[in-house]
Design a protein around this motif. Structure first.
Motif, PDB file in Angstrom:
ATOM      1  N   MET A   1       0.844  -1.203   0.000  1.00 42.26           N
ATOM      2  CA  MET A   1       0.000   0.000   0.000  1.00 42.26           C
ATOM      3  C   MET A   1       0.873   1.244   0.000  1.00 42.26           C
ATOM      4  O   MET A   1       0.659   2.169  -0.770  1.00 42.26           O
ATOM      5  CB  MET A   1      -0.858  -0.037   1.269  1.00 42.26           C
ATOM      6  N   ASP A   3       3.861   1.365  -1.010  1.00 40.65           N
ATOM      7  CA  ASP A   3       4.551   1.385  -2.307  1.00 40.65           C
ATOM      8  C   ASP A   3       3.700   2.084  -3.357  1.00 40.65           C
ATOM      9  O   ASP A   3       4.185   2.877  -4.149  1.00 40.65           O
ATOM     10  CB  ASP A   3       4.824  -0.047  -2.783  1.00 40.65           C
ATOM     11  N   HIS A 258       1.695  -1.284  -9.808  1.00 37.73           N
ATOM     12  CA  HIS A 258       1.346  -2.541  -9.128  1.00 37.73           C
ATOM     13  C   HIS A 258       0.223  -3.258  -9.849  1.00 37.73           C
ATOM     14  O   HIS A 258      -0.606  -2.635 -10.497  1.00 37.73           O
ATOM     15  CB  HIS A 258       0.935  -2.264  -7.683  1.00 37.73           C
ATOM     16  N   GLU A 259       0.232  -4.574  -9.665  1.00 40.43           N
ATOM     17  CA  GLU A 259      -0.801  -5.387 -10.288  1.00 40.43           C
ATOM     18  C   GLU A 259      -1.957  -5.604  -9.323  1.00 40.43           C
ATOM     19  O   GLU A 259      -1.744  -5.664  -8.117  1.00 40.43           O
ATOM     20  CB  GLU A 259      -0.220  -6.748 -10.684  1.00 40.43           C
ATOM     21  N   VAL A 260      -3.141  -5.733  -9.882  1.00 43.34           N
ATOM     22  CA  VAL A 260      -4.281  -6.134  -9.055  1.00 43.34           C
ATOM     23  C   VAL A 260      -4.124  -7.628  -8.815  1.00 43.34           C
ATOM     24  O   VAL A 260      -4.051  -8.397  -9.768  1.00 43.34           O
ATOM     25  CB  VAL A 260      -5.615  -5.869  -9.780  1.00 43.34           C
ATOM     26  N   PRO A 261      -4.051  -8.067  -7.559  1.00 43.46           N
ATOM     27  CA  PRO A 261      -3.862  -9.503  -7.321  1.00 43.46           C
ATOM     28  C   PRO A 261      -4.957 -10.325  -7.986  1.00 43.46           C
ATOM     29  O   PRO A 261      -6.115  -9.900  -8.049  1.00 43.46           O
ATOM     30  CB  PRO A 261      -3.939  -9.619  -5.800  1.00 43.46           C
ATOM     31  N   GLU A 268      -9.565  -3.744  -3.372  1.00 38.47           N
ATOM     32  CA  GLU A 268      -8.683  -4.342  -2.363  1.00 38.47           C
ATOM     33  C   GLU A 268      -7.376  -3.562  -2.256  1.00 38.47           C
ATOM     34  O   GLU A 268      -6.686  -3.626  -1.254  1.00 38.47           O
ATOM     35  CB  GLU A 268      -8.356  -5.800  -2.723  1.00 38.47           C
TER      36      GLU A 268
END
Lengths: 624, 357
Positions: A1, A3, A258-261, A268
């Motif tokens: 977060m 990051d 960042h990637e969405v998990p 999220e």
């Protein structure tokens, strides 16, 4: 977060793997100002416009409706209401072909416009900040606002997430070739879009809004930049042109690094994304009290004479739009709803514009040659090179053709966003996405079937266990009853031989006992087991029918006689096994025993029949 | 009216498979011209026979499998296989050699496994290995390159030799490769290997007549020709850099290190790079996508493995060159390489999950 925050604050643009640069071909459509198409002769409003349930129809055929009047009520918060795009009468509520690759019919409300375009009563709300967030969500929901960028997810539902939102991302990327509806909207309605963004930011409670636009739309960038100048908490992010940078996951990667998990939603990560068109619709819904009854549609392709973007009332048939734009079909004409990458062909054009329709593309075969023959995969890996999800499309293709679903799962087929980049570059022209979609739907079906089978199995096992338990209990009861009866018989036989004629009053009971004994004997001669065992008796019923009838008659007689005497005496012995050898009580004991036996037999018979019924229809319970 | 239905996406870029294959053949041209300059007309006849046999056998197989032969031939994969095999064998090998090799490549290695895209092994190299093991004499009868060749065969003489195994004047291939002083001329790789095995040092081995300034006479130019073709393929994005780079690194890095370690008895990287089928293997053979690994990392590893195997076999093995063996061995490892080099899919990076919390 932390990051993500750091990355966003730095204002960088990350890159995502893969992607392609198909010919953009946004011009000439993007250079024409927005036009308003006239109302068609009839407007077709399918009850189901988007993901979620369809609402209940609240109008009747022949009813007069006003512009903006709700035609359906939303099924709780699962769906969205539908509104009359103009005033007119409800011509029909019937099955009409849908805006879908299949063209299959679905229930739709058909409205004939009366030309007056008369609004219902409206309650504009310029000072929305005075209102509660929940109230605004209700307004947005009641206005039927759905995500206008993609699948049409109800906007109010997306906003109603009970999670903190750090960033609101407004998607003005519009990366698909040809489509320029958002581009035009941003050029001409920048202020309205920004107002919508303010409302969205207010509802989500975020203090940072990011507006992303692809660098191939300089005019839209200029106009939006001017419109957001007065707001410190809105930042413009210009992303390099590459398909599919407008995909939700890809844009989040571009803006946050960042990637969405996998299998999670952007929320999220504290992110909510809305399309610029949706922001505009939210502004109209809240501030102007104008429900979602029209949208911008790009009409383009070499087979129309006047390409451009139009305000199309929802429900306008595609053929009316095409006619308006001067459609000159060629041989083997394709009519594509959506863009060239993810759009689908329409088999017929008598289908309406719906909330998610952003483009009607009628290409010539010269500009978009139809697919050639599918050749075998040579595993060249061109597809993997362009896959934005870093999947191995060539492997997925083999597995999909082999219907190897576990392996597809393992190779993360469900992380495919179906952008079509792989199929676009495939030298063997394999319709890869088509195979993935097929496999996905089969896998979903299979999972559903499996869940169902699992449930049925559980239920069946539970039922088996219960039946087994009941059977055991029943057998136990029968065994006890049989024992008791045996004891009684022995006792009675003994009594009969010892005291053949005790006195007149008791003779009837004795006669009954004798008769019963005879009947039983007769029955035993025919069948091997005693009639006291109802299960056996049942199975042998046919062979010893006559004997049983005779025995029954005898028994009935005896019973009658016994009952007569029983009325005089005190019925107290429920347990004849504990009886003592006392001549004085013989009579009453015999009577009591007879009654008890009769009761037991009846009970046993009832159980037997219910048991039979149950065993004859083992599936009945499952079917219910 | 009703309209045409088609699956998305409704457009297409890039070359088609048949064009990709045609580019491979096109990029072979510089190498083939150099080969025919140094080693005679034979290579053209071999190509002619191989392509004819390949197209015929492919048509029959596809017809027997009840598919469209026209479509199968149009994809140009049989053409590539045939040309690769034809330029790999000695140009004066008798006609039945290339016929057997091509038949095996097309019928057994390719069609029996299901045709285009389904073969586990590189068809040309499997055919080559079959020939090398079955007909070692014919398959090692390379003539010395033109500048040092004792005889210069014309077009007719070459054809006569390929068909009848003798020149019109009655020389067989063994005699053709024998110099006036009765020495049979080996290929540079073979010559150096034999010399080293005899206990000579590298400088002595390099003094043999078939060796030139960089590597073997003729062979060094042949390799440079295929290198040029490979650069064309890279530039046209027909192949990607991973396999050739892995291949050359796998071959040249160990040879460089070993050469530094024992400069007098182990040949250096330049000799390896420009000898035998190195460049043909690196850019045209190992890059056959069907039988190679699929991911970028996998391809790098696949190339490395081939290069390393070539160096090992050339240095310690029984055969002077090893491209075909190395490629087939690496083909065998492809499933396992693919399994362990699968790239991480979007949303599955360990960081992604962590950040979500």
């Amino acid at each position: 977060m932390q990051d993500i925050k750091q990355f966003v604050e730095s204002g960088q643009i990350a890159r995502f793997p893969g992607g392609i640069h198909p010919p953009e071909r946004k011009q000439p459509a993007s250079e024409q100002p927005l036009r308003r198409v006239p109302y068609a002769d009839e407007l077709i409003l399918p009850l189901r416009q988007h993901i979620g349930l369809s609402g209940q129809c609240t109008v009747r055929v022949g009813e007069r409706v006003l512009k903006g009047q709700a035609l359906t009520d939303a099924a709780l918060h699962q769906g969205l209401p539908l509104h009359a795009p103009t005033s007119g009468t409800v011509k029909a509520i019937e099955q009409r072909p849908m805006s879908h690759a299949s063209g299959l019919p679905e229930q739709a409300i058909v409205i004939t416009p009366d030309g007056e375009d008369k609004w219902r009563e409206r309650q504009p709300l310029p000072d929305y900040q005075q209102r509660d967030k929940a109230e605004l969500l209700d307004i947005i929901q009641a206005a039927g606002v759905a995500g206008l960028g993609g699948a049409g997810f109800p906007t109010s539902q997306k906003l109603a997430q009970q999670k903190p939102v750090s960033y609101l991302i407004i998607n003005g990327v519009e990366c698909e070739p040809y489509i320029c509806a958002d581009d035009r909207l941003m050029r001409e309605h920048a202020r309205d879009i920004v107002l919508g963004m303010r409302i969205l930011a207010y509802i989500t409670g975020t203090d940072k809004t990011l507006l992303a636009i692809e660098d191939n739309k300089p005019e839209a960038i200029d106009s939006m930049r001017a419109a957001i100048a007065e707001y410190d908490d809105i930042e413009l992010r210009i992303v390099p042109t590459k398909y599919p940078s407008g995909g939700e996951k890809q844009l989040i990667q571009l803006l946050t690094g960042h990637e969405v998990p996998s299998k999670q939603l952007p929320i999220e990560m504290g992110i909510i994304m809305q399309n610029v068109g949706t922001a505009f619709a939210v502004k109209e819904a809240v501030i102007d009290d104008k429900p979602l009854i029209e949208r911008v549609v790009t009409l383009t392709g070499e087979c129309i004479e006047q390409p451009g973007n139009v305000w199309s009332p929802l429900g306008t048939p595609v053929d009316a739009l095409l006619e308006y734009a001067g459609f000159k079909p060629e041989q083997q004409q394709r009519v594509i709803m959506g863009g060239p990458m993810m759009g689908f062909t329409l088999p017929i054009t008598a289908v309406p514009v719906i909330k998610t329709t952003n483009c009607i593309l009628v290409p010539s075969t010269r500009e978009l040659p139809p697919p050639g023959d599918e050749m075998a995969c040579i595993r060249c890996g061109a597809c993997a090179e362009v896959c934005p999800a870093t999947l191995q499309p060539q492997q997925l293709q083999w597995l999909a053709k082999a219907k190897d679903y576990p392996a597809l799962e393992e190779n993360n087929l469900f992380d495919c966003i179906e952008c079509g980049a792989c199929a676009f570059v495939c030298p063997s022209e394999i319709p890869l996405v088509h195979y993935y979609r097929q496999a996905k739907s089969q896998m979903r079906n299979q999972a559903r079937e499996q869940a169902k089978a699992e449930l049925a199995k559980k239920r069946f096992e539970a039922r088996q266990a219960r039946l087994e338990r009941e059977k055991e209990e029943r057998l136990e009861r029968h065994r006890k009853a049989a024992e008791a009866r045996k004891q009684m018989q022995q006792q009675q036989a003994q009594e009969a031989s010892e005291q053949p004629s005790d006195n007149d009053g008791k003779s009837s009971a004795v006669a009954a006992a004798i008769a019963r004994a005879k009947a039983k004997k007769a029955a035993q001669e025919d069948g091997s087991s005693t009639p006291a065992q109802p299960t056996d008796a049942e199975s042998k019923q046919k062979s010893k029918k006559s004997a049983a009838v005779a025995a029954a008659i005898e028994r009935a007689k005896a019973k009658k006689a016994a009952q007569q005497t029983a009325r005089e005496s005190d019925v107290e012995a429920e347990s004849p096994a504990t009886e003592q050898q006392r001549p004085a009580q013989d009579k009453s004991a015999a009577v009591a025993a007879a009654i008890a036996r009769a009761k037991k037999k009846k009970q046993a018979r009832e159980q037997q029949t219910s048991d039979d019924r149950a065993s004859q229809s083992p599936d009945q319970e499952d079917k219910q | 009216m009703s309209f045409k239905v088609a699956a998305a996406p409704h457009g297409h870029s890039q070359k088609k498979t048949n064009q990709v294959m045609a580019w491979v053949v096109f990029a072979l041209i510089p190498g083939v011209i150099i080969q025919s300059y140094f080693f005679g007309w034979g290579v053209w006849f071999q190509i002619l026979i191989a392509v004819t046999v390949a197209y015929l056998s492919e048509s029959i197989c596809v017809w027997a499998r009840e598919r469209s032969a026209r479509q199968a031939l149009r994809d140009n994969t049989a053409l590539v296989t045939a040309v690769l095999l034809a330029i790999s064998i000695p140009p004066l090998a008798p006609w039945w050699i290339i016929v057997i090799g091509t038949l095996f490549s097309i019928v057994v290695v390719k069609q029996v496994y299901g045709g285009m895209g389904q073969n586990i092994f590189n068809p040309a190299m499997a055919g080559y290995v079959l020939l090398l093991i079955s007909f070692p004499v014919q398959m090692t009868h390379w003539l010395p390159a033109a500048p040092i060749a004792p005889y210069d065969l014309g077009l007719w003489q070459t054809l006569h030799t390929i068909i009848f195994e003798y020149t019109p004047t009655g020389y067989d291939v063994e005699q053709l490769r024998t110099t006036v002083d009765g020495m049979s001329m080996a290929t540079p790789l073979d010559g150096v290997k034999t010399a080293l095995d005899q206990g000579k040092i590298l400088t002595e081995a390099y003094q043999q007549p078939m060796l030139g300034s960089l590597a073997g006479i003729g062979w060094q130019w042949l390799n440079l020709g295929f290198l040029l073709g490979g650069i064309i393929l890279l530039q046209q994005r027909i192949i990607r850099w991973h396999i050739p780079v892995g291949f050359l690194a796998g071959l040249l890095v160990p040879s460089f290190l070993a050469h530094m370690f024992a400069p007098s008895i182990i040949p250096g990287p330049i000799f390896h790079a420009l000898s035998g089928a190195t460049m043909l293997g690196a850019f045209f053979i190992a890059t056959d996508p069907v039988s190679a690994a699929t991911s970028d990392r996998g391809r790098l590893l696949f190339g490395l493995l081939i290069g390393l195997l070539i160096w090992v076999i050339r240095t310690w093995g029984g055969y002077p060159d090893a491209v075909a063996f190395a490629v087939l061995l690496a083909n065998l490892c492809v499933p396992i390489i693919d399994r362990y080099t699968r790239p991480t899919v979007y949303g599955h990076h360990s960081g992604a999950k962590h950040d979500a919390e």
